[in-house]
Design a protein around this motif. Sequence first.
Motif, PDB file in Angstrom:
ATOM      1  N   THR A 583       0.855  -1.185   0.000  1.00 24.78           N
ATOM      2  CA  THR A 583       0.000   0.000   0.000  1.00 24.78           C
ATOM      3  C   THR A 583       0.880   1.221   0.000  1.00 24.78           C
ATOM      4  O   THR A 583       2.057   1.180   0.380  1.00 24.78           O
ATOM      5  N   GLN A 589      -9.683   9.139   3.591  1.00 25.48           N
ATOM      6  CA  GLN A 589     -10.972   8.484   3.436  1.00 25.48           C
ATOM      7  C   GLN A 589     -11.975   9.075   4.418  1.00 25.48           C
ATOM      8  O   GLN A 589     -11.601   9.663   5.428  1.00 25.48           O
ATOM      9  N   LYS A 599      -8.228  -0.385  13.012  1.00 28.62           N
ATOM     10  CA  LYS A 599      -9.090  -0.261  11.857  1.00 28.62           C
ATOM     11  C   LYS A 599      -9.034   1.141  11.274  1.00 28.62           C
ATOM     12  O   LYS A 599      -9.091   1.332  10.061  1.00 28.62           O
ATOM     13  N   GLN A 603      -8.136   1.994   7.427  1.00 26.66           N
ATOM     14  CA  GLN A 603      -9.068   2.699   6.568  1.00 26.66           C
ATOM     15  C   GLN A 603      -8.451   3.972   6.013  1.00 26.66           C
ATOM     16  O   GLN A 603      -8.784   4.404   4.909  1.00 26.66           O
ATOM     17  N   ARG A 606      -6.114   2.732   3.026  1.00 23.60           N
ATOM     18  CA  ARG A 606      -6.578   1.876   1.946  1.00 23.60           C
ATOM     19  C   ARG A 606      -6.914   2.710   0.709  1.00 23.60           C
ATOM     20  O   ARG A 606      -7.191   3.901   0.802  1.00 23.60           O
ATOM     21  N   ALA A 720     -16.119  -3.910   7.501  1.00 22.16           N
ATOM     22  CA  ALA A 720     -15.450  -3.127   6.466  1.00 22.16           C
ATOM     23  C   ALA A 720     -16.351  -2.113   5.847  1.00 22.16           C
ATOM     24  O   ALA A 720     -15.905  -1.290   5.066  1.00 22.16           O
ATOM     25  N   THR A 738     -15.153  -3.463  -1.841  1.00 22.44           N
ATOM     26  CA  THR A 738     -15.349  -4.154  -0.559  1.00 22.44           C
ATOM     27  C   THR A 738     -14.569  -5.443  -0.516  1.00 22.44           C
ATOM     28  O   THR A 738     -13.956  -5.797   0.493  1.00 22.44           O
ATOM     29  N   VAL A 741     -10.868  -4.760   0.166  1.00 26.05           N
ATOM     30  CA  VAL A 741     -10.568  -4.479   1.573  1.00 26.05           C
ATOM     31  C   VAL A 741     -10.579  -5.746   2.396  1.00 26.05           C
ATOM     32  O   VAL A 741      -9.751  -5.962   3.274  1.00 26.05           O
ATOM     33  N   ARG A 742     -11.538  -6.621   2.136  1.00 25.91           N
ATOM     34  CA  ARG A 742     -11.591  -7.890   2.870  1.00 25.91           C
ATOM     35  C   ARG A 742     -10.351  -8.735   2.619  1.00 25.91           C
ATOM     36  O   ARG A 742      -9.815  -9.376   3.523  1.00 25.91           O
ATOM     37  N   LEU A 744      -7.454  -7.592   1.859  1.00 20.32           N
ATOM     38  CA  LEU A 744      -6.349  -6.940   2.565  1.00 20.32           C
ATOM     39  C   LEU A 744      -6.338  -7.334   4.045  1.00 20.32           C
ATOM     40  O   LEU A 744      -5.286  -7.612   4.615  1.00 20.32           O
TER      41      LEU A 744
END
Length: 752
Positions: A583, A589, A599, A603, A606, A720, A738, A741-742, A744
């Motif tokens: 990343t 975000q 988290k 976030q 990401r 997420a 989505t 992200v999952r 990741l």
Amino acid sequence: MARRMLINAQRPEELRIAVVNGDILEDYQVAIAQAGLTRGNIYRGVVSSVQPSLDAAFVNYGAERDGLVRAHDVVRQAWHRTPAEESRRPRIDRILEKGGPILVQVTKDPSGSKGAALTTNISLAGRHLVLMPYDDVHGISRRVEDEEERRALKEAAEKLAAPEGFGYIIRTNAIGQSKTALNRDLNALLRLWKRIRSEANQGKGPRLLYSDQDLIIQAVRDMLSPDIEEVVVDSDEAFERVQAAMRAFMPRSKTRVIRYRERMPLFSRYNLEDQLERIFQPRVELPSGGSIVIEGTEALTAIDVNSGRSTRGGSQSETAFKTNLEAIAEVARQLRLRDIGGLVVVDLIDMDSPKHRKTIEKAMRDALKADRARVSVGRISPNGLLEINRQRLKTPLVLRTHRLCPTCGGGGRIPSPETVSLNLLRRIEERAATRGLKGVRVRLHPELADFLQNTYRKELADLEAGYEITIEVVAAPGLHRSEEDISWVKQTRQADSSQAAEPEQPAVQVTDLTTGGGPAAAASQPQERQPAGETAEPAVGTTDTPSKRRRRGGRRHKKTADAPIGGDGEPATSAEPPEPRGTSDRPEQPAQAEASPRKENLQADRPRSSSSRRRRRRKPGASTEDSTARKTEKGGSGGQAPREAEAEKAGAAPDGGGGQEKETGSSSRRRRRGGRRRKKPTVDNGGASPERKENAPASQPRPAEEQRAERPEGPAEGAAGGGGSTDTNPRNEETTATDGVRRLFSRLFGEE
């Protein structure tokens, strides 16, 4: 001066009778409704206990306390059993039995903690003689001292027709009476005794058989002497009773009975009220300037004679003699007025002359001749003390008309505030030093409480600091001056640690099998404050904690990667996780409400998807559910919205959840405004609900996004989504973001 008997009976609660010689009060009797006098009454009693050590028995005759009857007061007719060995005075336990009935008469009223004195030798008093049913003695009153009079009375007594076994005593009032008057009095007493015996044989248990407490009858029978010229009565009822008593006892008497009708009270008319008030005073002034002081105790009554300002004599010896002679007459008068009985000790002024001593002794005997009670006078001791023993006819007047003082307790004196305060301080110090005192609360009269707090403030503070106690002084207006209320608070001993301390809570309990955690697990998780109206979102890797929803119409807050902010507006305290592999720095975000620090960092780093950019362009506060509803009405493309509407009607979860669904979890669907909350069906892990499968159109192929969502996800699944709610969007871009992200999260936690 004329002698009169005055009867004041205007008040039913009190009857007063006085005998005056001119304006000087000579004798006084009072009957009070609440006095409770019982002397002379005859009762049927029951032997409650026999005490051989006292050679007496206690008898229950219906009073509050049992009366005492001694062995020498039990006549042969009252024996329950005859002893085997005849003796002159058998012991009490050989003649009386517990529970047996007995006929007794009260000879002395109860006083204080002592009960009444009883006897079985019954006597009934009349005007001219006294009848004794159980004693066959025939005699003449000892008060009749003239030999000629005694001889005449003895001859008249021998002619009386008394039944066998009955005895009698001729009274002083019988002097000059005829044989007919004596027989009439005897027959009346015999009829009275017959009625008493008849009532005693009926029934069982204690009972009053005869009452001798009618003061008017007693006054006419005992106090009305031939030298009294008139009886003055101020009540119609009392006037009739006096006339009836005189017709019964002395029909030929020349004493006049007068009905008093003036407006001025009867006793005030003859100046008696002031004299009656002085009866209850301890000090009585003498005309010469001297005084006598009367102080009573339980054992005896002490009377002190003081010379005061008396200067009658030409020398000290003559002054002492004349003052003592004047005091003797007043002492005899006060004994009658106050009904003082028992042992009386008179402390006279010292006299050196033996002639003066003998004159004082003779004057005392002469002054006591008018007394109806039996009196014996001793000789003056070398210390100047004169002993008098007077029969107790009734309870002392002061005990019948007065009550014990609650402040002084009958002593006439009260302790000073200094004495009370010092005594209290000593008691507190003693308790604190020897008995493990923790505190004390003292309630005192306001005068004493203020004095203690103001005068001994330093001493109280020293006691509190020296013994580590607390002292509280409270002013209680309801307490009397001599009363105190002390509450001692003791220290509790230090118990064993296993008993005093609370039991230690285990980190893991057997109940954790059903709850999924324990006290230690709950305490190890950081507690953060959330803004009002929001609920906390579960941390990464946790599926039991419900997610938090964003408020409708609220504004999304941004959070930077270098300074993550907690739900309460403060920087998060937990350490930041390492930057995920593969990343790079990305634009900021939209902030996730109340996410965990791990988290939030993920976030923030990401990639930003097109669906996120489109979500930012939406109207703030508008939910995905509302947009989906609008697309359904307009017939949006993809067929996703109709499928969601059918699933909602069937009660299924929206597509894209993938994990196990909770009613308040991050994957739960927000109900419409004003709509009814529907019960959610149970959802299998990793798959869609049966209702969704049934309601979905069979001919329509399922998108690839739904097929990928059915695969098992990691522990971060369901967390997420943005803002804690699942936005069901028909566009494929959101589903792709989505899934990325999952994946990741799966790589970070080592899960596939």
